[in-house]
Structures are given as C-alpha cells and as structure tokens.
Scaffold this motif. Structure first.
Motif, PDB file in Angstrom:
ATOM      1  N   LEU A  94       0.832  -1.196   0.000  1.00 58.49           N
ATOM      2  CA  LEU A  94       0.000   0.000   0.000  1.00 58.49           C
ATOM      3  C   LEU A  94       0.872   1.253   0.000  1.00 58.49           C
ATOM      4  O   LEU A  94       1.950   1.282   0.603  1.00 58.49           O
ATOM      5  CB  LEU A  94      -0.914   0.030   1.228  1.00 58.49           C
ATOM      6  CG  LEU A  94      -1.937  -1.096   1.366  1.00 58.49           C
ATOM      7  CD1 LEU A  94      -2.644  -0.982   2.718  1.00 58.49           C
ATOM      8  CD2 LEU A  94      -2.947  -1.059   0.234  1.00 58.49           C
ATOM      9  N   ARG A  95       0.382   2.284  -0.650  1.00 63.02           N
ATOM     10  CA  ARG A  95       1.056   3.576  -0.589  1.00 63.02           C
ATOM     11  C   ARG A  95       0.686   4.277   0.721  1.00 63.02           C
ATOM     12  O   ARG A  95      -0.358   3.978   1.313  1.00 63.02           O
ATOM     13  CB  ARG A  95       0.651   4.433  -1.785  1.00 63.02           C
ATOM     14  CG  ARG A  95       1.156   3.904  -3.124  1.00 63.02           C
ATOM     15  CD  ARG A  95       0.619   4.717  -4.283  1.00 63.02           C
ATOM     16  NE  ARG A  95      -0.838   4.614  -4.380  1.00 63.02           N
ATOM     17  CZ  ARG A  95      -1.573   5.258  -5.277  1.00 63.02           C
ATOM     18  NH1 ARG A  95      -0.995   6.064  -6.152  1.00 63.02           N
ATOM     19  NH2 ARG A  95      -2.871   5.109  -5.295  1.00 63.02           N
ATOM     20  N   PRO A  96       1.517   5.227   1.171  1.00 66.44           N
ATOM     21  CA  PRO A  96       1.228   5.896   2.445  1.00 66.44           C
ATOM     22  C   PRO A  96      -0.181   6.478   2.523  1.00 66.44           C
ATOM     23  O   PRO A  96      -0.845   6.355   3.556  1.00 66.44           O
ATOM     24  CB  PRO A  96       2.299   6.996   2.501  1.00 66.44           C
ATOM     25  CG  PRO A  96       3.450   6.408   1.763  1.00 66.44           C
ATOM     26  CD  PRO A  96       2.839   5.619   0.639  1.00 66.44           C
ATOM     27  N   HIS A  97      -0.656   7.094   1.439  1.00 65.27           N
ATOM     28  CA  HIS A  97      -1.978   7.720   1.505  1.00 65.27           C
ATOM     29  C   HIS A  97      -3.095   6.674   1.575  1.00 65.27           C
ATOM     30  O   HIS A  97      -4.164   6.948   2.130  1.00 65.27           O
ATOM     31  CB  HIS A  97      -2.175   8.656   0.313  1.00 65.27           C
ATOM     32  CG  HIS A  97      -1.376   9.915   0.423  1.00 65.27           C
ATOM     33  ND1 HIS A  97      -1.732  10.946   1.266  1.00 65.27           N
ATOM     34  CD2 HIS A  97      -0.220  10.309  -0.163  1.00 65.27           C
ATOM     35  CE1 HIS A  97      -0.850  11.929   1.183  1.00 65.27           C
ATOM     36  NE2 HIS A  97       0.086  11.560   0.315  1.00 65.27           N
ATOM     37  N   GLU A  98      -2.850   5.476   1.034  1.00 70.86           N
ATOM     38  CA  GLU A  98      -3.830   4.400   1.188  1.00 70.86           C
ATOM     39  C   GLU A  98      -3.861   3.917   2.632  1.00 70.86           C
ATOM     40  O   GLU A  98      -4.927   3.598   3.174  1.00 70.86           O
ATOM     41  CB  GLU A  98      -3.487   3.249   0.236  1.00 70.86           C
ATOM     42  CG  GLU A  98      -3.670   3.579  -1.235  1.00 70.86           C
ATOM     43  CD  GLU A  98      -3.176   2.480  -2.151  1.00 70.86           C
ATOM     44  OE1 GLU A  98      -3.890   2.150  -3.110  1.00 70.86           O
ATOM     45  OE2 GLU A  98      -2.071   1.938  -1.902  1.00 70.86           O
ATOM     46  N   MET A  99      -2.711   3.877   3.263  1.00 69.52           N
ATOM     47  CA  MET A  99      -2.662   3.514   4.682  1.00 69.52           C
ATOM     48  C   MET A  99      -3.376   4.564   5.535  1.00 69.52           C
ATOM     49  O   MET A  99      -4.121   4.231   6.461  1.00 69.52           O
ATOM     50  CB  MET A  99      -1.209   3.372   5.135  1.00 69.52           C
ATOM     51  CG  MET A  99      -0.459   2.231   4.499  1.00 69.52           C
ATOM     52  SD  MET A  99       1.197   2.097   5.201  1.00 69.52           S
ATOM     53  CE  MET A  99       1.784   0.635   4.346  1.00 69.52           C
ATOM     54  N   LEU A 100      -3.126   5.821   5.219  1.00 73.44           N
ATOM     55  CA  LEU A 100      -3.762   6.905   5.978  1.00 73.44           C
ATOM     56  C   LEU A 100      -5.285   6.843   5.858  1.00 73.44           C
ATOM     57  O   LEU A 100      -5.999   7.142   6.822  1.00 73.44           O
ATOM     58  CB  LEU A 100      -3.239   8.263   5.500  1.00 73.44           C
ATOM     59  CG  LEU A 100      -1.761   8.550   5.801  1.00 73.44           C
ATOM     60  CD1 LEU A 100      -1.312   9.826   5.105  1.00 73.44           C
ATOM     61  CD2 LEU A 100      -1.526   8.662   7.307  1.00 73.44           C
ATOM     62  N   GLU A 101      -5.798   6.446   4.701  1.00 73.77           N
ATOM     63  CA  GLU A 101      -7.241   6.323   4.532  1.00 73.77           C
ATOM     64  C   GLU A 101      -7.799   5.195   5.392  1.00 73.77           C
ATOM     65  O   GLU A 101      -8.888   5.316   5.965  1.00 73.77           O
ATOM     66  CB  GLU A 101      -7.581   6.097   3.053  1.00 73.77           C
ATOM     67  CG  GLU A 101      -9.060   5.878   2.758  1.00 73.77           C
ATOM     68  CD  GLU A 101      -9.949   7.015   3.230  1.00 73.77           C
ATOM     69  OE1 GLU A 101     -11.166   6.773   3.383  1.00 73.77           O
ATOM     70  OE2 GLU A 101      -9.460   8.143   3.460  1.00 73.77           O
ATOM     71  N   ARG A 102      -7.078   4.090   5.510  1.00 78.86           N
ATOM     72  CA  ARG A 102      -7.518   3.004   6.391  1.00 78.86           C
ATOM     73  C   ARG A 102      -7.552   3.481   7.845  1.00 78.86           C
ATOM     74  O   ARG A 102      -8.464   3.157   8.602  1.00 78.86           O
ATOM     75  CB  ARG A 102      -6.585   1.797   6.263  1.00 78.86           C
ATOM     76  CG  ARG A 102      -6.764   1.002   4.985  1.00 78.86           C
ATOM     77  CD  ARG A 102      -6.027  -0.324   5.061  1.00 78.86           C
ATOM     78  NE  ARG A 102      -6.208  -1.104   3.845  1.00 78.86           N
ATOM     79  CZ  ARG A 102      -5.796  -2.361   3.688  1.00 78.86           C
ATOM     80  NH1 ARG A 102      -5.169  -2.972   4.677  1.00 78.86           N
ATOM     81  NH2 ARG A 102      -6.010  -3.003   2.563  1.00 78.86           N
ATOM     82  N   ILE A 103      -6.539   4.251   8.218  1.00 73.86           N
ATOM     83  CA  ILE A 103      -6.472   4.777   9.586  1.00 73.86           C
ATOM     84  C   ILE A 103      -7.635   5.724   9.849  1.00 73.86           C
ATOM     85  O   ILE A 103      -8.257   5.707  10.910  1.00 73.86           O
ATOM     86  CB  ILE A 103      -5.115   5.478   9.812  1.00 73.86           C
ATOM     87  CG1 ILE A 103      -3.976   4.455   9.720  1.00 73.86           C
ATOM     88  CG2 ILE A 103      -5.075   6.200  11.149  1.00 73.86           C
ATOM     89  CD1 ILE A 103      -2.603   5.074   9.584  1.00 73.86           C
ATOM     90  N   ARG A 104      -7.978   6.549   8.852  1.00 73.29           N
ATOM     91  CA  ARG A 104      -9.099   7.475   8.995  1.00 73.29           C
ATOM     92  C   ARG A 104     -10.416   6.723   9.154  1.00 73.29           C
ATOM     93  O   ARG A 104     -11.225   7.028  10.039  1.00 73.29           O
ATOM     94  CB  ARG A 104      -9.185   8.411   7.784  1.00 73.29           C
ATOM     95  CG  ARG A 104     -10.271   9.490   7.916  1.00 73.29           C
ATOM     96  CD  ARG A 104     -10.630  10.115   6.576  1.00 73.29           C
ATOM     97  NE  ARG A 104     -11.325   9.166   5.714  1.00 73.29           N
ATOM     98  CZ  ARG A 104     -12.625   8.883   5.837  1.00 73.29           C
ATOM     99  NH1 ARG A 104     -13.364   9.439   6.769  1.00 73.29           N
ATOM    100  NH2 ARG A 104     -13.185   8.014   5.009  1.00 73.29           N
ATOM    101  N   ARG A 105     -10.645   5.714   8.289  1.00 71.35           N
ATOM    102  CA  ARG A 105     -11.903   4.978   8.329  1.00 71.35           C
ATOM    103  C   ARG A 105     -12.096   4.238   9.650  1.00 71.35           C
ATOM    104  O   ARG A 105     -13.217   4.023  10.100  1.00 71.35           O
ATOM    105  CB  ARG A 105     -11.974   3.973   7.169  1.00 71.35           C
ATOM    106  CG  ARG A 105     -12.153   4.591   5.800  1.00 71.35           C
ATOM    107  CD  ARG A 105     -12.777   3.598   4.821  1.00 71.35           C
ATOM    108  NE  ARG A 105     -12.175   2.278   4.891  1.00 71.35           N
ATOM    109  CZ  ARG A 105     -11.187   1.848   4.109  1.00 71.35           C
ATOM    110  NH1 ARG A 105     -10.692   2.650   3.182  1.00 71.35           N
ATOM    111  NH2 ARG A 105     -10.703   0.628   4.233  1.00 71.35           N
ATOM    112  N   ALA A 106     -10.984   3.841  10.257  1.00 75.26           N
ATOM    113  CA  ALA A 106     -11.060   3.127  11.537  1.00 75.26           C
ATOM    114  C   ALA A 106     -11.314   4.066  12.710  1.00 75.26           C
ATOM    115  O   ALA A 106     -11.535   3.607  13.832  1.00 75.26           O
ATOM    116  CB  ALA A 106      -9.774   2.331  11.769  1.00 75.26           C
ATOM    117  N   GLY A 107     -11.273   5.375  12.455  1.00 76.25           N
ATOM    118  CA  GLY A 107     -11.558   6.333  13.516  1.00 76.25           C
ATOM    119  C   GLY A 107     -10.452   6.498  14.533  1.00 76.25           C
ATOM    120  O   GLY A 107     -10.703   6.864  15.682  1.00 76.25           O
ATOM    121  N   VAL A 108      -9.202   6.253  14.134  1.00 78.78           N
ATOM    122  CA  VAL A 108      -8.095   6.299  15.088  1.00 78.78           C
ATOM    123  C   VAL A 108      -7.732   7.745  15.416  1.00 78.78           C
ATOM    124  O   VAL A 108      -7.578   8.577  14.517  1.00 78.78           O
ATOM    125  CB  VAL A 108      -6.852   5.569  14.536  1.00 78.78           C
ATOM    126  CG1 VAL A 108      -5.696   5.635  15.538  1.00 78.78           C
ATOM    127  CG2 VAL A 108      -7.190   4.120  14.222  1.00 78.78           C
TER     128      VAL A 108
END
Length: 269
Positions: A94-108
């Motif tokens: 995954l690219r960094p921005h794809e990881m950041l989107e997962r982190i956002r969706r998880a509500g962290v």
C-alpha cells in the motif's frame, strides 16, 4: 471486564467540530457500525463499540461536565461485529496515503492531550510545509525522528507500559506501518528506567533490533521529563518553538505506544 449494558458515545471524540449522528433511534447496530460522520473533511467517523439498539440521540453530560450530543446504545450482549476483523493481504504494497485512509476509516485518534485524528497527524508530517521566496518552491520537511513513548507523562501511572507489555507483537506491526508512512530514519522507544515496565531485555531486543529501534531509558518519576518538548530536546537535540511551533515542522513526531498499536491494527485489518 464484562460488556456494558449501555454505552453513551459523545459525538465530540477528537479535535475539531463534533461528528454528526449517522443513525436513528430504534436502529440496530453492530460493533464497527458508523454512528457519527465527521463534520469536517479532516475528521474521523465514530464507530459503535457494542452491538444492540440505538435508544436515544440527545444531549448528556460529557467527560468535561458540559452537555454534549450523544448516541446511546443498549447492548444485546451478543458482541456482533459489522465485519469480523481479518488481515487484508500484504499491507506493505500500500502507498502511504492508502494507509492513511484506512487509519481514517477506523476512527483512530492520538491518545493523550489533543486527541488529533491520527491520519491528519501523520499525513501533515509527509506533506509540503511551506514555500520558498518568490519562486514558490515547496519545502519538504521529512520526518527524521519518530519518538514513541511507552511511559506515561504523569508519574506513578503505568498505562502505556502495561499496553506494550501485553501487545508486543501488535506494537511491532504498528512500528512497521508508521515507519513505512513517515520514512523516519531514527526511531526511538522511550521506556521506564529500572523496574516497573515488566519488559525484560530479551523482549526489548526482539522488538527493537529487527526494526532498528533505539530504546531510550527515561525517568518518568522526574516530572515532566517525558513530555513532548523534553523528549525532543534530550533525544533529537531540538528546541520546540520559534518560527516552527509544531514538532512535525522540525522533522519530529511523538506518539504514544497505544496509538502506534491502533494504527497498525487499522492498516493490517
């Protein structure tokens, strides 16, 4: 602890504007159901923490004593997930921005003071932080130092030490994820000096050596020796302040170990 029969979830869980309720009274929810949508594009959703039925959306006293809009859920005792957590392939592609989107969706959100959405905290550290003169060339301030605190700022509190002791494997994943996002060249893990951490030297070596993490021994009983500014000064030799008031403006990110673990969980599953 046993599951609570009722949970009251304020819509203000992170820095910024409160979230907007995304459910209605009488609606059935599962663990992970989005019950609050962020009011701002940089915000994070709020997820249900138990399964059951929404019984009220009303103002109730929040953590600071003042009334806040809350979603109230009566649990069904079943602990039903919206989707069972499972590993989603090789996260390393995954690219960094794809990881950041997962982190956002998880509500962290970051633990400790501020409660900033973690995807914003990590994302702004890898973006352009300014421009040079009339040319307008962007200044990229890469993250050199990642400092992760496994000791609490307040003396005689052992929350972060306990979290690390019980989740060493998950902490390892979290470190890998954040290193991948930031590209930090120097990673430091702040541990309590002497007895109390419950981590033996072999465990620390198994965690730190493969990831090239530098363990740093601190004296948390000497308040405020492990707050952000003191750690940055003693470890990175940088004084926070002046033209750049945020540590990330100077290439430093400070996180607590529980946030690191949450970030790893969000990207891995």
């Amino acid at each position: 602890l046993p599951l609570p029969s009722t949970v009251v979830l304020p819509m203000r869980q992170a820095a910024g504007a409160p979230a907007t309720p995304a459910v209605e009274v009488g609606e059935e929810v599962s663990i992970g159901t989005v019950i609050g949508e962020p009011a701002e594009t940089v915000g994070v959703p709020i997820l249900a923490t138990i399964s059951g039925k929404v019984t009220a959306i009303e103002e109730r006293p929040g953590p600071e004593g003042r009334d806040e809009l809350c979603v109230v859920i009566d649990g069904d005792g079943e602990e039903t997930w919206l989707a069972e957590p499972a590993e989603e392939g090789d996260w390393r592609i995954l690219r960094p921005h794809e990881m950041l989107e997962r982190i956002r969706r998880a509500g962290v959100i970051t633990s400790g003071f501020g409660a900033e959405p973690s995807h914003r905290d990590l994302g702004t550290a890898i973006e352009a932080r300014g421009h040079v003169g009339v040319s307008g060339a962007p200044v990229m301030r890469s993250v050199e130092h990642l400092i992760v605190r496994a000791v609490d700022v307040d003396p005689a509190i052992h929350t972060l030490e306990t979290v690390l002791r019980n989740h060493v494997a998950e902490a390892q994943v979290g470190f890998e994820v954040i290193k991948h996002i930031l590209g930090a060249s120097a990673v430091h893990l702040v541990l309590s000096r002497g007895e109390g951490s419950g981590l033996n030297e072999k465990t620390i070596e198994q965690l730190c050596d493969p990831l090239e993490i530098w363990p740093v021994q601190a004296q948390p009983w000497q308040y405020p020796s492990v707050n952000d500014e003191m750690l940055i000064s003693s470890i990175a030799g940088i004084e926070v302040g002046g033209a750049f008031s945020e540590p990330r403006d100077m290439g430093v990110i400070v996180e607590n170990i529980d946030t690191v673990i949450d970030v790893g969980r969000a990207v891995l599953t």
